[in-house]
Design a protein around this motif. Structure first.
Motif, PDB file in Angstrom:
ATOM      1  N   ARG A 144       4.430 -26.470  24.960  1.00 21.44           N
ATOM      2  CA  ARG A 144       5.490 -27.099  25.736  1.00 21.44           C
ATOM      3  C   ARG A 144       5.744 -28.521  25.234  1.00 21.44           C
ATOM      4  O   ARG A 144       6.889 -28.944  25.111  1.00 21.44           O
ATOM      5  CB  ARG A 144       5.122 -27.122  27.213  1.00 21.44           C
ATOM      6  CG  ARG A 144       6.236 -27.646  28.111  1.00 21.44           C
ATOM      7  CD  ARG A 144       5.788 -27.762  29.554  1.00 21.44           C
ATOM      8  NE  ARG A 144       5.346 -26.482  30.071  1.00 21.44           N
ATOM      9  CZ  ARG A 144       4.119 -26.262  30.542  1.00 21.44           C
ATOM     10  NH1 ARG A 144       3.214 -27.228  30.535  1.00 21.44           N
ATOM     11  NH2 ARG A 144       3.798 -25.082  31.020  1.00 21.44           N
ATOM     12  N   ALA A 145       4.675 -29.239  24.952  1.00 25.90           N
ATOM     13  CA  ALA A 145       4.828 -30.609  24.446  1.00 25.90           C
ATOM     14  C   ALA A 145       5.518 -30.609  23.081  1.00 25.90           C
ATOM     15  O   ALA A 145       6.324 -31.490  22.779  1.00 25.90           O
ATOM     16  CB  ALA A 145       3.473 -31.293  24.354  1.00 25.90           C
ATOM     17  N   PHE A 146       5.188 -29.606  22.256  1.00 25.63           N
ATOM     18  CA  PHE A 146       5.839 -29.505  20.947  1.00 25.63           C
ATOM     19  C   PHE A 146       7.334 -29.257  21.110  1.00 25.63           C
ATOM     20  O   PHE A 146       8.160 -29.862  20.404  1.00 25.63           O
ATOM     21  CB  PHE A 146       5.201 -28.387  20.132  1.00 25.63           C
ATOM     22  CG  PHE A 146       5.925 -28.094  18.852  1.00 25.63           C
ATOM     23  CD1 PHE A 146       5.810 -28.940  17.759  1.00 25.63           C
ATOM     24  CD2 PHE A 146       6.734 -26.973  18.735  1.00 25.63           C
ATOM     25  CE1 PHE A 146       6.489 -28.680  16.578  1.00 25.63           C
ATOM     26  CE2 PHE A 146       7.404 -26.704  17.564  1.00 25.63           C
ATOM     27  CZ  PHE A 146       7.280 -27.554  16.475  1.00 25.63           C
ATOM     28  N   LEU A 147       7.707 -28.378  22.049  1.00 25.16           N
ATOM     29  CA  LEU A 147       9.118 -28.106  22.266  1.00 25.16           C
ATOM     30  C   LEU A 147       9.828 -29.324  22.853  1.00 25.16           C
ATOM     31  O   LEU A 147      10.996 -29.574  22.551  1.00 25.16           O
ATOM     32  CB  LEU A 147       9.283 -26.893  23.191  1.00 25.16           C
ATOM     33  CG  LEU A 147       8.833 -25.559  22.584  1.00 25.16           C
ATOM     34  CD1 LEU A 147       8.905 -24.452  23.620  1.00 25.16           C
ATOM     35  CD2 LEU A 147       9.679 -25.202  21.372  1.00 25.16           C
ATOM     36  N   ASP A 148       9.125 -30.083  23.687  1.00 24.27           N
ATOM     37  CA  ASP A 148       9.695 -31.334  24.178  1.00 24.27           C
ATOM     38  C   ASP A 148       9.943 -32.294  23.009  1.00 24.27           C
ATOM     39  O   ASP A 148      10.974 -32.976  22.958  1.00 24.27           O
ATOM     40  CB  ASP A 148       8.759 -31.989  25.198  1.00 24.27           C
ATOM     41  CG  ASP A 148       8.704 -31.224  26.510  1.00 24.27           C
ATOM     42  OD1 ASP A 148       9.629 -30.431  26.774  1.00 24.27           O
ATOM     43  OD2 ASP A 148       7.733 -31.418  27.268  1.00 24.27           O
ATOM     44  N   ALA A 149       8.995 -32.358  22.094  1.00 22.75           N
ATOM     45  CA  ALA A 149       9.158 -33.214  20.914  1.00 22.75           C
ATOM     46  C   ALA A 149      10.313 -32.728  20.055  1.00 22.75           C
ATOM     47  O   ALA A 149      11.076 -33.532  19.492  1.00 22.75           O
ATOM     48  CB  ALA A 149       7.867 -33.243  20.097  1.00 22.75           C
ATOM     49  N   MET A 150      10.479 -31.410  19.955  1.00 21.51           N
ATOM     50  CA  MET A 150      11.598 -30.866  19.186  1.00 21.51           C
ATOM     51  C   MET A 150      12.929 -31.219  19.837  1.00 21.51           C
ATOM     52  O   MET A 150      13.905 -31.570  19.151  1.00 21.51           O
ATOM     53  CB  MET A 150      11.446 -29.344  19.063  1.00 21.51           C
ATOM     54  CG  MET A 150      12.524 -28.688  18.210  1.00 21.51           C
ATOM     55  SD  MET A 150      12.256 -26.920  17.981  1.00 21.51           S
ATOM     56  CE  MET A 150      10.832 -26.968  16.881  1.00 21.51           C
ATOM     57  N   SER A 151      12.977 -31.151  21.182  1.00 19.00           N
ATOM     58  CA  SER A 151      14.198 -31.540  21.885  1.00 19.00           C
ATOM     59  C   SER A 151      14.520 -33.009  21.633  1.00 19.00           C
ATOM     60  O   SER A 151      15.687 -33.384  21.463  1.00 19.00           O
ATOM     61  CB  SER A 151      14.048 -31.286  23.394  1.00 19.00           C
ATOM     62  OG  SER A 151      13.902 -29.910  23.667  1.00 19.00           O
ATOM     63  N   GLU A 152      13.492 -33.842  21.604  1.00 18.34           N
ATOM     64  CA  GLU A 152      13.715 -35.262  21.326  1.00 18.34           C
ATOM     65  C   GLU A 152      14.229 -35.464  19.907  1.00 18.34           C
ATOM     66  O   GLU A 152      15.072 -36.341  19.666  1.00 18.34           O
ATOM     67  CB  GLU A 152      12.422 -36.038  21.542  1.00 18.34           C
ATOM     68  CG  GLU A 152      12.456 -37.491  21.097  1.00 18.34           C
ATOM     69  CD  GLU A 152      13.530 -38.320  21.773  1.00 18.34           C
ATOM     70  OE1 GLU A 152      13.878 -39.389  21.236  1.00 18.34           O
ATOM     71  OE2 GLU A 152      14.033 -37.904  22.842  1.00 18.34           O
ATOM     72  N   VAL A 153      13.752 -34.660  18.965  1.00 19.48           N
ATOM     73  CA  VAL A 153      14.277 -34.750  17.602  1.00 19.48           C
ATOM     74  C   VAL A 153      15.764 -34.396  17.587  1.00 19.48           C
ATOM     75  O   VAL A 153      16.562 -35.046  16.902  1.00 19.48           O
ATOM     76  CB  VAL A 153      13.486 -33.830  16.653  1.00 19.48           C
ATOM     77  CG1 VAL A 153      14.157 -33.766  15.290  1.00 19.48           C
ATOM     78  CG2 VAL A 153      12.064 -34.328  16.497  1.00 19.48           C
ATOM     79  N   VAL A 154      16.143 -33.369  18.340  1.00 21.52           N
ATOM     80  CA  VAL A 154      17.554 -32.995  18.424  1.00 21.52           C
ATOM     81  C   VAL A 154      18.385 -34.146  18.987  1.00 21.52           C
ATOM     82  O   VAL A 154      19.442 -34.497  18.451  1.00 21.52           O
ATOM     83  CB  VAL A 154      17.729 -31.733  19.292  1.00 21.52           C
ATOM     84  CG1 VAL A 154      19.218 -31.454  19.530  1.00 21.52           C
ATOM     85  CG2 VAL A 154      17.080 -30.531  18.624  1.00 21.52           C
ATOM     86  N   GLU A 155      17.900 -34.734  20.079  1.00 21.87           N
ATOM     87  CA  GLU A 155      18.634 -35.844  20.691  1.00 21.87           C
ATOM     88  C   GLU A 155      18.697 -37.041  19.742  1.00 21.87           C
ATOM     89  O   GLU A 155      19.731 -37.706  19.622  1.00 21.87           O
ATOM     90  CB  GLU A 155      17.963 -36.245  22.009  1.00 21.87           C
ATOM     91  CG  GLU A 155      17.961 -35.165  23.083  1.00 21.87           C
ATOM     92  CD  GLU A 155      19.326 -34.955  23.707  1.00 21.87           C
ATOM     93  OE1 GLU A 155      20.318 -35.549  23.231  1.00 21.87           O
ATOM     94  OE2 GLU A 155      19.417 -34.187  24.675  1.00 21.87           O
ATOM     95  N   ALA A 156      17.578 -37.317  19.082  1.00 19.46           N
ATOM     96  CA  ALA A 156      17.538 -38.453  18.161  1.00 19.46           C
ATOM     97  C   ALA A 156      18.451 -38.214  16.970  1.00 19.46           C
ATOM     98  O   ALA A 156      19.105 -39.147  16.472  1.00 19.46           O
ATOM     99  CB  ALA A 156      16.109 -38.706  17.689  1.00 19.46           C
TER     100      ALA A 156
END
Length: 374
Positions: free
Chosen positions: A349-361
């Motif tokens: 879940r934390a990895f997917l949260d980090a992936m979402s942040e990469v998308v936003e960034a």
């Protein structure tokens, strides 16, 4: 066509119409004709007058109007390009978030399936007298959290698909589904200063602001030119019926700018030019700041994502099965299994949260650059 794109196209057409109006000469020739009856003792005749008048603009007013319109057209085209870029970036961001949401839902289904199986295993152990009520309660709580996570993931999927439909301007509000289940990232090869320089040279809103300054400067020149009076030239022919005399005449008229020299218009134009220059300077500072912030954010987001053990996050289902087999083989207890299971699920879940942040960034990075940085 997307509504924002349609508005951008409409603004360009309006600006193109302004250029046509600016090119068109302001005054048409004016024809005049007069007719009257004249009489004298024992005599009657008619008087006739014919003339043509043309107002001639002085001070280069027409050329200055064309300069204002040309700058306005450049600004409209720059804004249209900016809108196109933002629409494309919004679609790309929505698409990537929808992909991540699908991955999150798949992980939630895997975790829920394992939680269901472990709950059944705990119930069986309790019936056989080998388990404890605590183990059953812990397994039940784990299953409840897994169900809640799956429901939350389903809601996220629906929300991201609706956002994707809105991003592409889907008038039917259909929930669109991405056609891929993987994302590929590219790393900027530019330095931060190079990236900032690119943003300052390619951002459509900054280009439009520069065109607004040019238009305001042209408005100042036009306002000064409007203080120059125009000349009206006339030619004509008249015929007096009583004496049967004809005359050809020519004349000019020129207003004397004694009171009105367009002082108010010049003051307004000067203030608007100062405002346009201030706005451009402020926007340039904002663009540079946004570019630096977005560049750093994307770098940190990538580093945070790369910090995860891909062997763990990419093989969640396989790792959960291995832990479950260890549980059934008696190598670990149910409580220990639950700790390991929770760590695996939370890591994913934390990895997917980090992936979402990469998308936003990444979306912020492209928006700061005025388009995809590639």
């Amino acid at each position: 066509i997307h509504p924002d794109l349609a508005l951008g196209e409409a603004d360009v057409r309006i600006a193109e119409g302004e250029t046509v109006r600016a090119r068109t000469r302001l005054y048409n020739p004016e024809l005049s004709a007069d007719y009257g009856r004249a009489s004298a003792p024992g005599r009657q005749a008619s008087n006739q007058d014919f003339g043509i008048e043309q107002t001639i603009e002085l001070g280069g007013k027409r050329g200055k109007r064309m300069s204002v319109a040309a700058a306005g057209l450049e600004a409209a085209r720059a804004w249209r390009a900016r809108v196109r870029s933002l629409v494309a970036l919004r679609v790309r961001r929505a698409y990537m978030l929808a992909v991540v949401a699908n991955m999150r839902l798949a992980s939630a289904h895997e975790a829920e399936a394992i939680a269901d199986e472990v709950k059944s295993f705990a119930d069986q152990r309790l019936e056989l007298g080998a388990g404890t009520r605590l183990e059953v309660n812990v397994a039940g709580a784990a299953r409840g959290r897994a169900v809640a996570d799956r429901l939350a993931a389903e809601q996220t999927v629906r929300a991201t698909r609706a956002e994707l439909a809105a991003a592409v301007g889907d008038r039917t509000n259909t929930a669109l589904t991405p056609s891929t289940d993987a994302l590929e990232w590219s790393v900027p090869t530019l330095t931060e200063d190079e990236f900032v320089a690119r943003a300052l040279s390619s951002r459509g809103d900054l280009i439009a602001a520069g065109a607004d300054v040019a238009a305001a400067e042209a408005e100042v020149a036009l306002a000064k030119a409007l203080g120059v009076p125009d000349v009206a030239a006339r030619v004509g022919r008249s015929r007096e019926g009583i004496d049967q005399q004809t005359a050809n005449w020519i004349g000019v008229s020129l207003s004397v700018p004694l009171f009105n020299r367009n002082q108010g218009g010049q003051a307004v134009a000067q203030a608007q030019m100062d405002r346009a220059r201030t706005s451009e300077t402020a926007l340039r500072q904002i663009v540079e700041r946004d570019a630096r912030v977005a560049f750093a954010r994307y770098r940190f987001a990538r580093e945070a994502q790369d910090a995860f053990d891909r062997g763990v996050v990419d093989k969640l289902s396989e790792n959960l099965v291995l832990v479950r087999e260890s549980l059934r083989a008696g190598k670990i207890g149910l409580l220990e299994f639950n700790v390991v299971r929770r760590d695996l699920v939370e890591t994913r879940r934390a990895f997917l949260d980090a992936m979402s942040e990469v998308v936003e960034a990444r979306a912020a990075l492209d928006a700061a650059a005025g388009g995809p940085w590639e």
